[in-house]
Enzyme design. Structure first.
Site, PDB file in Angstrom:
ATOM      1  N   PRO A   2       1.029  -0.709  -0.073  1.00  0.00           N
ATOM      2  CA  PRO A   2       0.141  -0.116  -0.555  1.00  0.00           C
ATOM      3  C   PRO A   2       0.828   1.114   0.291  1.00  0.00           C
ATOM      4  O   PRO A   2       1.466   1.397   0.758  1.00  0.00           O
ATOM      5  CB  PRO A   2      -0.362  -0.199   1.603  1.00  0.00           C
ATOM      6  CG  PRO A   2      -0.090  -1.463   2.598  1.00  0.00           C
ATOM      7  CD  PRO A   2       0.980  -1.568   1.535  1.00  0.00           C
ATOM      8  N   GLU A   3       0.275   1.874  -0.903  1.00  0.00           N
ATOM      9  CA  GLU A   3       1.550   3.608  -0.827  1.00  0.00           C
ATOM     10  C   GLU A   3       0.309   4.606   0.008  1.00  0.00           C
ATOM     11  O   GLU A   3      -1.113   3.761   0.516  1.00  0.00           O
ATOM     12  CB  GLU A   3       1.255   4.277  -2.138  1.00  0.00           C
ATOM     13  CG  GLU A   3       2.017   2.874  -3.436  1.00  0.00           C
ATOM     14  CD  GLU A   3       2.788   3.374  -4.442  1.00  0.00           C
ATOM     15  OE1 GLU A   3       2.315   4.391  -4.745  1.00  0.00           O
ATOM     16  OE2 GLU A   3       2.219   2.919  -5.280  1.00  0.00           O
ATOM     17  N   LYS A  55       2.879   6.187   5.154  1.00  0.00           N
ATOM     18  CA  LYS A  55       2.149   5.092   4.946  1.00  0.00           C
ATOM     19  C   LYS A  55       1.692   4.501   6.167  1.00  0.00           C
ATOM     20  O   LYS A  55       1.554   3.291   6.593  1.00  0.00           O
ATOM     21  CB  LYS A  55       3.113   4.617   3.920  1.00  0.00           C
ATOM     22  CG  LYS A  55       3.325   4.914   2.358  1.00  0.00           C
ATOM     23  CD  LYS A  55       4.428   3.765   1.832  1.00  0.00           C
ATOM     24  CE  LYS A  55       4.841   4.691   0.395  1.00  0.00           C
ATOM     25  NZ  LYS A  55       6.301   4.206  -0.036  1.00  0.00           N
ATOM     26  N   HIS A  88      -0.662 -16.781   6.632  1.00  0.00           N
ATOM     27  CA  HIS A  88       0.128 -15.799   6.159  1.00  0.00           C
ATOM     28  C   HIS A  88      -0.861 -15.028   7.579  1.00  0.00           C
ATOM     29  O   HIS A  88      -0.023 -13.326   8.006  1.00  0.00           O
ATOM     30  CB  HIS A  88      -0.495 -14.598   5.216  1.00  0.00           C
ATOM     31  CG  HIS A  88       0.674 -15.993   4.422  1.00  0.00           C
ATOM     32  ND1 HIS A  88       1.593 -16.192   4.233  1.00  0.00           N
ATOM     33  CD2 HIS A  88      -0.385 -16.650   3.334  1.00  0.00           C
ATOM     34  CE1 HIS A  88       1.854 -17.468   2.867  1.00  0.00           C
ATOM     35  NE2 HIS A  88       0.724 -17.639   2.613  1.00  0.00           N
ATOM     36  N   ARG A 107       4.832 -11.547   2.534  1.00  0.00           N
ATOM     37  CA  ARG A 107       6.252 -11.499   3.049  1.00  0.00           C
ATOM     38  C   ARG A 107       6.768 -11.110   4.717  1.00  0.00           C
ATOM     39  O   ARG A 107       8.119 -10.822   4.616  1.00  0.00           O
ATOM     40  CB  ARG A 107       6.848 -10.685   1.825  1.00  0.00           C
ATOM     41  CG  ARG A 107       6.833 -11.019   0.405  1.00  0.00           C
ATOM     42  CD  ARG A 107       6.526 -10.310  -0.299  1.00  0.00           C
ATOM     43  NE  ARG A 107       7.530 -10.094  -1.014  1.00  0.00           N
ATOM     44  CZ  ARG A 107       8.300  -9.499  -1.778  1.00  0.00           C
ATOM     45  NH1 ARG A 107       7.315  -8.542  -2.504  1.00  0.00           N
ATOM     46  NH2 ARG A 107       9.697  -8.629  -1.900  1.00  0.00           N
ATOM     47  N   ARG A 254      13.838  -0.483  -8.835  1.00  0.00           N
ATOM     48  CA  ARG A 254      12.650  -1.146  -8.417  1.00  0.00           C
ATOM     49  C   ARG A 254      12.069  -0.541 -10.542  1.00  0.00           C
ATOM     50  O   ARG A 254      12.033   0.555 -11.144  1.00  0.00           O
ATOM     51  CB  ARG A 254      11.698   0.842  -8.345  1.00  0.00           C
ATOM     52  CG  ARG A 254      12.344   0.969  -6.663  1.00  0.00           C
ATOM     53  CD  ARG A 254      11.541  -0.246  -6.022  1.00  0.00           C
ATOM     54  NE  ARG A 254      10.233  -0.582  -5.636  1.00  0.00           N
ATOM     55  CZ  ARG A 254       9.679  -0.207  -5.091  1.00  0.00           C
ATOM     56  NH1 ARG A 254      10.158   1.498  -4.048  1.00  0.00           N
ATOM     57  NH2 ARG A 254       8.223  -0.133  -5.412  1.00  0.00           N
TER      58      ARG A 254
END
Length: 266
Positions: A2-3, A55, A88, A107, A254
DNA sequence: ATTGCTTCCTGAGCGC
DNA sequence: TGCGCTCAGGAAGCAA
């Protein structure tokens, strides 16, 4: 993952659903997901208010503690009435009214930190201005870019310069401003700088209006995807809206999407 | 001081 | 089917 717009969407969802909820238990299902920077226990405290900085999600617990959540790439917060553990799920906050907030993170880069109310994550103190406020203006950005040799793409991704932009929105902002992503910061003209400010505010506001961007797994707290992916112009696109083939290059490691026709180097 | 490369971790998608 | 590779909304921690 998310941004800023996605985090803002999550904060709004949490604000509607969890303000006033008392924490009955806070369980960590994987080491280092919940990090205490205080001896005070969060259990028994109430979600008094919520806010966002860059964020980061900031939750005021009874004015006694602050819970700081960062979702990094794959973190999700899911608000449910019944326990729905997944492989997760990293942490579960159970509220006194039997509802719960599950923190899932494939992750495992994300974290939940707990500070004294008057303390916070040192990284938050270093964050640059919020792009949707007056603090992010032409004068500020000019000063930042004046001598910057780094590509504009890297500069806009730097959280200490502007808080909350990530890879998708920086690509979109640069497309809208017709600025080539590798252009050195100091090469931007005054007109470019004004365009960057305007495009940044516009893109973020539009994305918030559409509940964020779901490329793969961003979800709001009720597990619904955002819709702004339908409005992206270059990110992961084969062609820009004018029909020119886009290019993908790496900047600072990136993936960077841009249109070589619309976005020219000077 | 600035810039950029590597790393944390897991899973999806691709070519062979 | 399966292997090996690349890629992924982030950012700390180094090295040059």
């Amino acid at each position: 993952m998310p941004e800023l717009p996605e985090v803002e969407t999550i904060v709004r969802g949490l604000r509607e659903n969890t303000v006033g909820n008392r924490i009955e238990s806070l369980t960590e299902l994987r080491n280092n997901t919940i990090i205490y920077h205080t001896n005070q226990c969060a259990e028994g405290l109430v979600f008094s208010s919520l806010s966002r900085r860059g964020k980061y999600i900031l939750i005021n617990l009874s004015d006694i503690l602050t819970m700081v959540i960062h979702l990094r790439m794959t973190g999700k917060l899911v608000y449910t009435e019944t326990e729905q553990l997944t492989p997760h799920t990293r942490a579960v906050i159970k509220f006194a009214d039997r509802t719960m907030l599950q923190f899932e993170d494939i992750r495992t880069f994300g974290s939940i930190q707990i500070f004294e109310a008057n303390d916070t994550d040192p990284a938050i103190k270093r964050l640059g201005p919020e792009p949707l406020t007056e603090d992010f203006n032409e004068k500020y950005l000019y000063k930042v870019l004046e001598k910057a040799k780094a590509p504009i793409k890297s500069i806009l991704l730097n959280q200490e310069i502007i808080a909350g932009l990530g890879n998708i929105y920086v690509c979109e902002i640069l497309y809208r401003t017709k600025i080539h992503p590798t252009l050195a910061g100091k090469e931007l003209t005054r007109a470019d700088i004004i365009r960057v400010i305007t495009a940044t505010k516009e893109v973020l506001a539009e994305a918030i209006l559409h509940n964020g961007t779901s490329i793969s797994d961003f979800r709001n707290i009720d597990d619904k995807p955002g819709e702004f992916q339908n409005f992206l112009r270059v990110y992961q696109k084969k062609e820009c809206p004018l029909g020119h083939p886009t290019e993908r290059i790496k900047i600072a490691g990136r993936s960077t999407y841009f249109c070589p026709v619309c976005q020219r180097l000077k």
